[in-house]
Design a protein around this motif. Sequence first.
Motif, PDB file in Angstrom:
ATOM      1  N   PRO A  97       1.870  -1.834  -4.980  1.00  0.00           N
ATOM      2  CA  PRO A  97       1.294  -3.151  -5.303  1.00  0.00           C
ATOM      3  C   PRO A  97       2.245  -4.106  -6.021  1.00  0.00           C
ATOM      4  O   PRO A  97       1.838  -5.219  -6.364  1.00  0.00           O
ATOM      5  N   LEU A  98       3.495  -3.694  -6.261  1.00  0.00           N
ATOM      6  CA  LEU A  98       4.438  -4.618  -6.890  1.00  0.00           C
ATOM      7  C   LEU A  98       4.797  -5.780  -5.968  1.00  0.00           C
ATOM      8  O   LEU A  98       5.285  -6.813  -6.430  1.00  0.00           O
ATOM      9  N   ARG A  99       4.569  -5.615  -4.674  1.00  0.00           N
ATOM     10  CA  ARG A  99       4.660  -6.735  -3.746  1.00  0.00           C
ATOM     11  C   ARG A  99       3.236  -7.264  -3.566  1.00  0.00           C
ATOM     12  O   ARG A  99       2.411  -6.632  -2.903  1.00  0.00           O
ATOM     13  N   ARG A 100       2.945  -8.410  -4.165  1.00  0.00           N
ATOM     14  CA  ARG A 100       1.562  -8.885  -4.209  1.00  0.00           C
ATOM     15  C   ARG A 100       1.184  -9.684  -2.959  1.00  0.00           C
ATOM     16  O   ARG A 100       1.041 -10.902  -2.997  1.00  0.00           O
ATOM     17  N   LYS A 101       1.014  -8.951  -1.875  1.00  0.00           N
ATOM     18  CA  LYS A 101       0.497  -9.530  -0.648  1.00  0.00           C
ATOM     19  C   LYS A 101      -0.967  -9.132  -0.503  1.00  0.00           C
ATOM     20  O   LYS A 101      -1.380  -8.070  -0.962  1.00  0.00           O
ATOM     21  N   ARG A 102      -1.721  -9.957   0.153  1.00  0.00           N
ATOM     22  CA  ARG A 102      -3.170  -9.744   0.255  1.00  0.00           C
ATOM     23  C   ARG A 102      -3.516  -8.402   0.881  1.00  0.00           C
ATOM     24  O   ARG A 102      -4.338  -7.655   0.359  1.00  0.00           O
ATOM     25  N   TRP A 103      -2.876  -8.084   2.003  1.00  0.00           N
ATOM     26  CA  TRP A 103      -3.220  -6.844   2.701  1.00  0.00           C
ATOM     27  C   TRP A 103      -2.790  -5.618   1.895  1.00  0.00           C
ATOM     28  O   TRP A 103      -3.476  -4.583   1.907  1.00  0.00           O
ATOM     29  N   ILE A 104      -1.658  -5.741   1.185  1.00  0.00           N
ATOM     30  CA  ILE A 104      -1.190  -4.616   0.364  1.00  0.00           C
ATOM     31  C   ILE A 104      -2.181  -4.316  -0.739  1.00  0.00           C
ATOM     32  O   ILE A 104      -2.563  -3.155  -0.954  1.00  0.00           O
ATOM     33  N   TRP A 105      -2.623  -5.348  -1.448  1.00  0.00           N
ATOM     34  CA  TRP A 105      -3.558  -5.120  -2.549  1.00  0.00           C
ATOM     35  C   TRP A 105      -4.931  -4.682  -2.060  1.00  0.00           C
ATOM     36  O   TRP A 105      -5.630  -3.927  -2.746  1.00  0.00           O
TER      37      TRP A 105
END
Length: 230
Positions: A97-105
Amino acid sequence: MNSAMVSSDVKDGEVNKGFLAFLLHPREDMPLDNRPLSLFRTCCWYFGLNILMVVGMAILVTLDLSPDTGSDSTKDVPLWKVMLILPLVEEFVFRLPLRRKRWIWTVWAGITAFMITTLASGLKIYDMESLVWRLPVAMVVAGWMGWLGWKWMKKIPFGWLFYGFALMFGLLHLSNFVWGDAITTGTFAFLILYSVDKITSGLVLGYARIRHGFWMCVLLHVLNNLPFVV
């Protein structure tokens, strides 16, 4: 022409931003850099700091100043799971989650919620018991994150998330020890050093996540667990 040169210089400066500079100003929008020299530097930071901490802990162990571990409860865990599954799960929870993209979160929130409810129920991930409420809870959490939660998370300063996840990663590993016995000055020193080791590992792995991508931090974690198998 001058504008292009400035843009090129800035981009190159961002690519060459090292680990210590990143710690001072953590940024999630830095470009990936998988050049051999950059990867080598990250490996040196990760394993160098780890070796330094391990030497300190080994000295305390030889002086019989280390607390008891919960090894009796984990001795039946297959070594391949220690080397592969645990690193993958931990990197998914603390670094993805350190890359805050919608699908990732959204994916992260749903799967993490499912794992937490499973552990709280004292079950295995693959157990079918209580699945009737564990799955809906995970779906609701994922739905909320994909709808509104990710917008709220984007407002949090990235540095807070970066250091927060590293701190949680380090403190979580204190559960590897048995806390029933009295903590002496020596064992307290060991626990402090052990926590610092895990927190610094979390910082380097977080940097690797941003600088080199998710699978690089998984690889570093797997290689770190390799001695337990060998």
